[in-house]
Design a protein around this motif. Sequence first.
Motif, PDB file in Angstrom:
ATOM      1  N   GLU A   9      -1.590  -5.981  -4.956  1.00 62.98           N
ATOM      2  CA  GLU A   9      -1.682  -4.215  -4.911  1.00 62.98           C
ATOM      3  C   GLU A   9      -3.141  -4.141  -5.422  1.00 62.98           C
ATOM      4  O   GLU A   9      -3.701  -4.919  -5.970  1.00 62.98           O
ATOM      5  N   VAL A  10      -3.573  -2.768  -4.996  1.00 62.10           N
ATOM      6  CA  VAL A  10      -4.754  -2.221  -5.617  1.00 62.10           C
ATOM      7  C   VAL A  10      -5.120  -1.299  -5.839  1.00 62.10           C
ATOM      8  O   VAL A  10      -4.342   0.179  -4.644  1.00 62.10           O
ATOM      9  N   LYS A  11      -5.677  -0.795  -6.857  1.00 63.16           N
ATOM     10  CA  LYS A  11      -5.548   0.667  -7.383  1.00 63.16           C
ATOM     11  C   LYS A  11      -6.772   1.505  -6.980  1.00 63.16           C
ATOM     12  O   LYS A  11      -7.912   0.923  -6.703  1.00 63.16           O
ATOM     13  N   PHE A  12      -6.099   2.968  -6.898  1.00 61.02           N
ATOM     14  CA  PHE A  12      -7.013   3.967  -7.223  1.00 61.02           C
ATOM     15  C   PHE A  12      -6.911   4.983  -7.474  1.00 61.02           C
ATOM     16  O   PHE A  12      -5.765   5.402  -7.680  1.00 61.02           O
ATOM     17  N   TRP A  54      -5.581   1.491 -17.244  1.00 58.63           N
ATOM     18  CA  TRP A  54      -5.881   2.225 -15.660  1.00 58.63           C
ATOM     19  C   TRP A  54      -4.321   2.515 -14.845  1.00 58.63           C
ATOM     20  O   TRP A  54      -3.117   2.108 -14.732  1.00 58.63           O
ATOM     21  N   ILE A  55      -4.397   4.560 -14.855  1.00 56.14           N
ATOM     22  CA  ILE A  55      -3.139   4.408 -14.167  1.00 56.14           C
ATOM     23  C   ILE A  55      -3.594   5.453 -12.929  1.00 56.14           C
ATOM     24  O   ILE A  55      -4.598   5.810 -13.141  1.00 56.14           O
ATOM     25  N   PRO A  56      -3.550   4.693 -11.747  1.00 56.80           N
ATOM     26  CA  PRO A  56      -4.175   4.894 -10.598  1.00 56.80           C
ATOM     27  C   PRO A  56      -2.987   5.915 -10.297  1.00 56.80           C
ATOM     28  O   PRO A  56      -2.050   6.379 -11.084  1.00 56.80           O
ATOM     29  N   PHE A  57      -4.072   6.472  -8.990  1.00 57.70           N
ATOM     30  CA  PHE A  57      -3.206   7.860  -8.444  1.00 57.70           C
ATOM     31  C   PHE A  57      -2.493   6.909  -7.764  1.00 57.70           C
ATOM     32  O   PHE A  57      -1.313   8.060  -7.284  1.00 57.70           O
ATOM     33  N   LYS A  58      -3.303   6.117  -7.214  1.00 56.39           N
ATOM     34  CA  LYS A  58      -2.390   6.102  -5.545  1.00 56.39           C
ATOM     35  C   LYS A  58      -2.507   4.140  -5.849  1.00 56.39           C
ATOM     36  O   LYS A  58      -3.591   3.519  -6.433  1.00 56.39           O
ATOM     37  N   VAL A  59      -1.744   3.464  -5.275  1.00 58.68           N
ATOM     38  CA  VAL A  59      -1.669   2.027  -5.237  1.00 58.68           C
ATOM     39  C   VAL A  59      -1.172   1.515  -3.070  1.00 58.68           C
ATOM     40  O   VAL A  59      -0.622   2.018  -2.637  1.00 58.68           O
ATOM     41  N   VAL A  60      -2.441   0.916  -3.061  1.00 56.71           N
ATOM     42  CA  VAL A  60      -1.691  -0.163  -1.681  1.00 56.71           C
ATOM     43  C   VAL A  60      -2.102  -1.332  -1.819  1.00 56.71           C
ATOM     44  O   VAL A  60      -2.621  -1.716  -2.272  1.00 56.71           O
ATOM     45  N   LYS A  61      -1.688  -1.619  -0.634  1.00 54.02           N
ATOM     46  CA  LYS A  61      -1.072  -2.849  -0.314  1.00 54.02           C
ATOM     47  C   LYS A  61      -1.811  -3.702   0.819  1.00 54.02           C
ATOM     48  O   LYS A  61      -2.303  -3.645   1.335  1.00 54.02           O
ATOM     49  N   GLY A  62      -2.638  -4.810   0.065  1.00 59.04           N
ATOM     50  CA  GLY A  62      -3.534  -5.600   0.711  1.00 59.04           C
ATOM     51  C   GLY A  62      -3.153  -7.242   1.343  1.00 59.04           C
ATOM     52  O   GLY A  62      -2.162  -7.374   0.820  1.00 59.04           O
ATOM     53  N   LYS A  94      -6.092  -6.728   5.658  1.00 62.21           N
ATOM     54  CA  LYS A  94      -5.805  -5.195   5.234  1.00 62.21           C
ATOM     55  C   LYS A  94      -4.776  -4.365   4.804  1.00 62.21           C
ATOM     56  O   LYS A  94      -4.502  -4.833   4.322  1.00 62.21           O
ATOM     57  N   ALA A  95      -4.698  -3.265   4.931  1.00 65.03           N
ATOM     58  CA  ALA A  95      -4.499  -1.873   4.086  1.00 65.03           C
ATOM     59  C   ALA A  95      -2.960  -1.557   4.540  1.00 65.03           C
ATOM     60  O   ALA A  95      -2.978  -1.318   5.391  1.00 65.03           O
ATOM     61  N   GLU A  96      -2.009  -0.987   3.737  1.00 63.68           N
ATOM     62  CA  GLU A  96      -1.029  -1.291   3.774  1.00 63.68           C
ATOM     63  C   GLU A  96      -0.532  -0.144   3.183  1.00 63.68           C
ATOM     64  O   GLU A  96      -0.993  -0.056   2.235  1.00 63.68           O
ATOM     65  N   ALA A  97      -0.106   0.936   2.860  1.00 63.13           N
ATOM     66  CA  ALA A  97       0.554   1.772   2.342  1.00 63.13           C
ATOM     67  C   ALA A  97       2.286   0.643   1.478  1.00 63.13           C
ATOM     68  O   ALA A  97       2.605  -0.248   1.845  1.00 63.13           O
ATOM     69  N   PRO A  98       2.641   1.642   0.745  1.00 64.91           N
ATOM     70  CA  PRO A  98       3.342   0.028  -0.544  1.00 64.91           C
ATOM     71  C   PRO A  98       4.104   0.780   0.256  1.00 64.91           C
ATOM     72  O   PRO A  98       5.766  -0.723   0.920  1.00 64.91           O
ATOM     73  N   GLU A  99       4.948   1.952   0.477  1.00 61.69           N
ATOM     74  CA  GLU A  99       6.427   1.332   1.024  1.00 61.69           C
ATOM     75  C   GLU A  99       6.620   1.678   2.401  1.00 61.69           C
ATOM     76  O   GLU A  99       5.398   3.176   1.973  1.00 61.69           O
ATOM     77  N   SER A 100       6.968   1.577   3.096  1.00 61.06           N
ATOM     78  CA  SER A 100       6.827   2.282   4.708  1.00 61.06           C
ATOM     79  C   SER A 100       6.633   3.761   4.842  1.00 61.06           C
ATOM     80  O   SER A 100       6.279   5.097   5.178  1.00 61.06           O
ATOM     81  N   PHE A 101       7.814   4.431   4.213  1.00 64.92           N
ATOM     82  CA  PHE A 101       7.758   5.686   3.550  1.00 64.92           C
ATOM     83  C   PHE A 101       7.527   5.553   2.218  1.00 64.92           C
ATOM     84  O   PHE A 101       8.458   5.006   1.617  1.00 64.92           O
ATOM     85  N   ASP A 102       7.336   7.481   1.684  1.00 62.59           N
ATOM     86  CA  ASP A 102       7.960   7.820   0.539  1.00 62.59           C
ATOM     87  C   ASP A 102       9.237   8.928   0.597  1.00 62.59           C
ATOM     88  O   ASP A 102       8.927   9.517   1.546  1.00 62.59           O
ATOM     89  N   PHE A 103      10.616   8.028   0.540  1.00 63.36           N
ATOM     90  CA  PHE A 103      11.648   8.071   0.760  1.00 63.36           C
ATOM     91  C   PHE A 103      11.766   9.633   0.169  1.00 63.36           C
ATOM     92  O   PHE A 103      12.655  10.493   0.259  1.00 63.36           O
ATOM     93  N   GLU A 104      10.916   9.810  -1.191  1.00 63.44           N
ATOM     94  CA  GLU A 104      11.529  11.153  -1.947  1.00 63.44           C
ATOM     95  C   GLU A 104      10.904  12.345  -0.982  1.00 63.44           C
ATOM     96  O   GLU A 104      12.046  13.201  -0.896  1.00 63.44           O
ATOM     97  N   CYS A 119      -8.813  -7.097  -3.831  1.00 62.56           N
ATOM     98  CA  CYS A 119      -7.569  -8.680  -3.436  1.00 62.56           C
ATOM     99  C   CYS A 119      -8.149  -9.994  -3.378  1.00 62.56           C
ATOM    100  O   CYS A 119      -8.189 -10.534  -4.005  1.00 62.56           O
ATOM    101  N   SER A 120      -9.472 -10.300  -3.167  1.00 62.61           N
ATOM    102  CA  SER A 120      -9.970 -11.382  -3.318  1.00 62.61           C
ATOM    103  C   SER A 120     -10.179 -12.073  -4.247  1.00 62.61           C
ATOM    104  O   SER A 120     -10.153 -13.078  -5.078  1.00 62.61           O
ATOM    105  N   LEU A 121     -10.589 -11.155  -5.309  1.00 62.98           N
ATOM    106  CA  LEU A 121     -10.385 -11.257  -7.010  1.00 62.98           C
ATOM    107  C   LEU A 121      -8.754 -12.055  -7.534  1.00 62.98           C
ATOM    108  O   LEU A 121      -8.966 -12.726  -7.747  1.00 62.98           O
TER     109      LEU A 121
END
Length: 835
Positions: free
Chosen positions: A195-198, A216-224, A246-256, A303-305
């Motif tokens: 996971e990578v935070k932004f 660090w409280i991120p606004f969004k998290v992306v999967k690598g 490759k970047a992906e969304a953490p869940e395929s959908f925001d179900f809420e 991701c690499s670190l």
Amino acid sequence: MVSIVPNNIQIEDDRTGINVETLKRAFLDNLFYIQAKFPKISTKNDYYMALAYTVRDRLLNRWLQTTQTYLEKAPRTVAYLSAEFLMGPHLGNNLMNLGLYNVVKQAMEEFGLGLTDLLEQEEEPGLGNGGLGRLAACYIDSLATLEIPAIGYGIRYEYGIFDQEIKNGWQVEITDKWLRYGNPWEVPRPEAELEVKFGGHTENYTDEHGRYHVQWIPFKVVKGVPYDTPILGFQTNNANTLRLWKAEAPESFDFEAFNKGDYFGSVQEKSECENITKVLYPNDDSYQGKQLRLEQQFFFVSCSLQDMIRMMKAQNLTLERFHEHFAIQLNDTHPTIAVAELMRLLLDEHQFDWDKAWNITTKTFAYTNHTLLPEALERWSINMFGSSFPRHLQIIYEINLRFLDEVRIKFPDDGNRLRRMSIIDESGERYIRMAHLACVGSFAINGVAELHSELLKKTTLHDFYEMYPEKFTNVTNGVTPRRFMVLSNPRLANLITKKIGDSWVTNLDELRKLETFLYDSDFCKEFHQVKQDVKQDLANYIRTNYNITIDPNSLFDIQAKRIHEYKRQHLNALYIITLYNRIKANPNLDVTPRTFLFGGKAAPGYYMAKLIIKLINSIADVVNHDPDMRDRLKVIFLKDYNVKFAQRVYPAADLSEQISTAGKEASGTGNMKFSMNGALTIGTLDGANIEIREVVGEENFFLFGLTAEEVLQKKAAGYNPWDYYNSNPELKLAIDRISSGFFSHGDPNLFKPLLDSLLYRDQYLLLADYQSYIECQDRVSQAYRDREQWIRMSILNVARIGKFSSDRSIRDYVQNIWKVSALKVEVPEYSQSTN
Ligand code: GLS
């Protein structure tokens, strides 16, 4: 050692066997079970895929064995961090490295398939712009060949460098859909995602021991998600890994959101995450301060670190020894945010104190600078940077505070120096200077050719050189002779091997032995014949694809590289116009027939570069259709110059154009590839040209132009391009031809921006170098007429080019910077190839 292949797998089975029969069986098997096709309905691409999988199977054994060996022995490892890896097609390279080229060729022939045809089918991964990305690819090749434990870390762009088409003489960019038909060389590893935070903000808290921390409280998290490609060395068992994220969304959908009916909102978030690795920024030697680019950089670095830390944990190694386990090379400033990210990981996630974390960090990183051009030096506005990376901004401020204290101690009372060296540029809107962060955070800093490293110390990084002289070193670039000689020029490679054996492939200095044959007329004849045959191949290609006939007996004069004003393709164009003018004035002039070939992409937003392409095509249009030229002059702009095409081009050149303004081309690497294939260079004293000339001998190199120092002096003295225009009739005539609309159907305005830039500014001193260039070109024409002498000069270029193997560069890095050792990988007998 325990074999990783279970004992019950047969030794000579369809996935490992390397005789013709087994290969054929495996090929059909893959066609059936992977492509789900049978021959009658198979496309060429199906055949390519079936073959690629057949070859990949034969790699896996070495790859997994390498992974296991590295896991067991936990050797010190190089992590090469690069935003670009311009790998070129894999199939041919893997066949060569496995020693399977001939046997596979035969197997395919027995099916009535041509191996060359199948090789052509591969879409190359164009995950780089030019020299910098291709250098990373050459280095990855040499690391594996030298059996150095290494990982290449980068970005898996969904769209690589655009494909270039030419419409009406202009460049048109087409999306590079390289993954369209699948990529047989990569293995996705979704189980190893991170996971990578932004964005977001930071909060302070105190732990139960009363210690102060930041969260660090991120606004969004992306999967690598890592995608791994094996990189096999030449005739070794070491297959290192190229790990692209490759970047992906953490869940395929925001179900809420989905359940609340915001279907599009939830999908949009997904695509926003995936955008991070969508496309490569197509700029070479320049940068645009785009937030998405910064996010790409952080994404792959984080991701690499995290991946490296995870590996150490898996091996039960303590992070206190991170710097002993990894040497991380920063390929230019693109991954430099790694300095702040490693600090954050150690401080916030692993509870190190500052001094310990900083000690580890500064013993881990080494930084390579690849350019002096001011427009390429990355700097990020504080606002933009802080909005995506609030915690890193704090860390960088802290690094800077402590660093400036050090500067104050070493250079007391020098406020200007502090302002110049600060990681934060405070002269206007505030920026982070990434090169400064790289210098402060690294234990080694290198340029990529001797001149470049000297200029770095004297100019761009002068203050840092005074601060940390011990960090500075030079590593002159190199290129892999496997891809750029053995694979791309088999005729030449075979001739060389016939004469001196094949050890030159991994010890390029052995080429020196060719000098013994300099006056052996049979050898010279054969050498010449090779060049003629290769030129004929290119001529055939051009005839088929451009419907233009070129004469293989003419001098093939090639300039192939990114289009940039400092590289001066338009200086070359001015010479072509000069030749044209001379023939027009005297149609019976005795000129050496020449074919001028150009190739290269312009950054889509770089108007002047695109205009240069249009100019070349417009000149070609006139010249190629003028009966007065009587085939003595041809000009062709070859579209979509990429690695695959470069492999056709280097071997066919007689003359290599390396004509950048002195002091502007950090090194160049095309210059080495041409020379390796027997082209003579016409060039300035710039970048690696200087060292090439030194080794091949000044009498085997066509030198012209101002030196880097003269360029500076001229500018300082108040350079006026009009002086040259007014005093040089041939130059004036050439420029007037363009401005009259002669090459633009009478339109005098089309090329006006280019001409104005030459006449009113001429930042790159074309006019100042023009006379020297055309005189030098005339000497080239003269020299080409003495065929025997030319052949000898060409042989000497090949024989003396050994220094420019990327094996030598990697050895330099290993000994002077990384301090790593080779680790041999053993594989079971049965998978050793025979040829
Ligand atoms: C470059 C330089 O412009 C080249 O001279 C150099 O050979 C290459 C690899 O070191 O790096 N820098 C850059 O930004 N693009 C390049 O090709």
